[in-house]
Design a protein around this motif. Structure first.
Motif, PDB file in Angstrom:
ATOM      1  N   LEU A  62       5.550  17.461  -2.153  1.00  0.00           N
ATOM      2  CA  LEU A  62       4.694  16.856  -1.120  1.00  0.00           C
ATOM      3  C   LEU A  62       3.349  16.376  -1.650  1.00  0.00           C
ATOM      4  N   CYS A  68       4.000  13.256  -4.887  1.00  0.00           N
ATOM      5  CA  CYS A  68       5.218  12.506  -4.589  1.00  0.00           C
ATOM      6  C   CYS A  68       5.250  11.206  -5.401  1.00  0.00           C
ATOM      7  N   THR A 124       0.627  14.884   2.211  1.00  0.00           N
ATOM      8  CA  THR A 124      -0.092  15.670   3.226  1.00  0.00           C
ATOM      9  C   THR A 124      -1.447  15.055   3.558  1.00  0.00           C
ATOM     10  N   CYS A 144       8.663  14.214   1.116  1.00  0.00           N
ATOM     11  CA  CYS A 144       8.748  13.386  -0.084  1.00  0.00           C
ATOM     12  C   CYS A 144      10.237  13.220  -0.375  1.00  0.00           C
ATOM     13  N   CYS A 159       6.797   8.946  -0.003  1.00  0.00           N
ATOM     14  CA  CYS A 159       6.420   9.676   1.200  1.00  0.00           C
ATOM     15  C   CYS A 159       7.114   9.091   2.427  1.00  0.00           C
TER      16      CYS A 159
END
Length: 77
Positions: free
Chosen positions: A25, A28, A41, A51, A56
């Motif tokens: 995450l 990615c 995030t 991801c 994303c």
């Protein structure tokens, strides 16, 4: 797996962590610590992200936002 430098550590030898940049995450698509990847995030307005294969994906957005047509960001209403 990709060896990514650990941001913020001052080491003569250089410290790294192994990340799966196809699913990670916070890195990615590449090592975010080198500017190559994206932190899913940190997408503005995003609530539920993933991801997938190094890209994303935004599934839901916070109140006041909607998922963009490409599914990669949120658009402020």
């Amino acid at each position: 797996m990709e060896a990514c430098p650990i941001k913020g550590l001052m080491s003569v030898n250089g410290d790294y962590e192994c990340l799966d940049t196809t699913t990670e995450l916070e890195s990615c698509g590449g090592c975010a610590s080198t500017g190559a990847g994206q932190d899913c995030t940190a997408i503005e307005g995003a609530w539920n992200v993933a991801c997938n294969k190094g890209s994303c994906a935004v599934y839901t957005c916070q109140r006041g936002y909607k998922v963009a047509r490409d599914g990669k960001s949120c658009i402020k209403l």
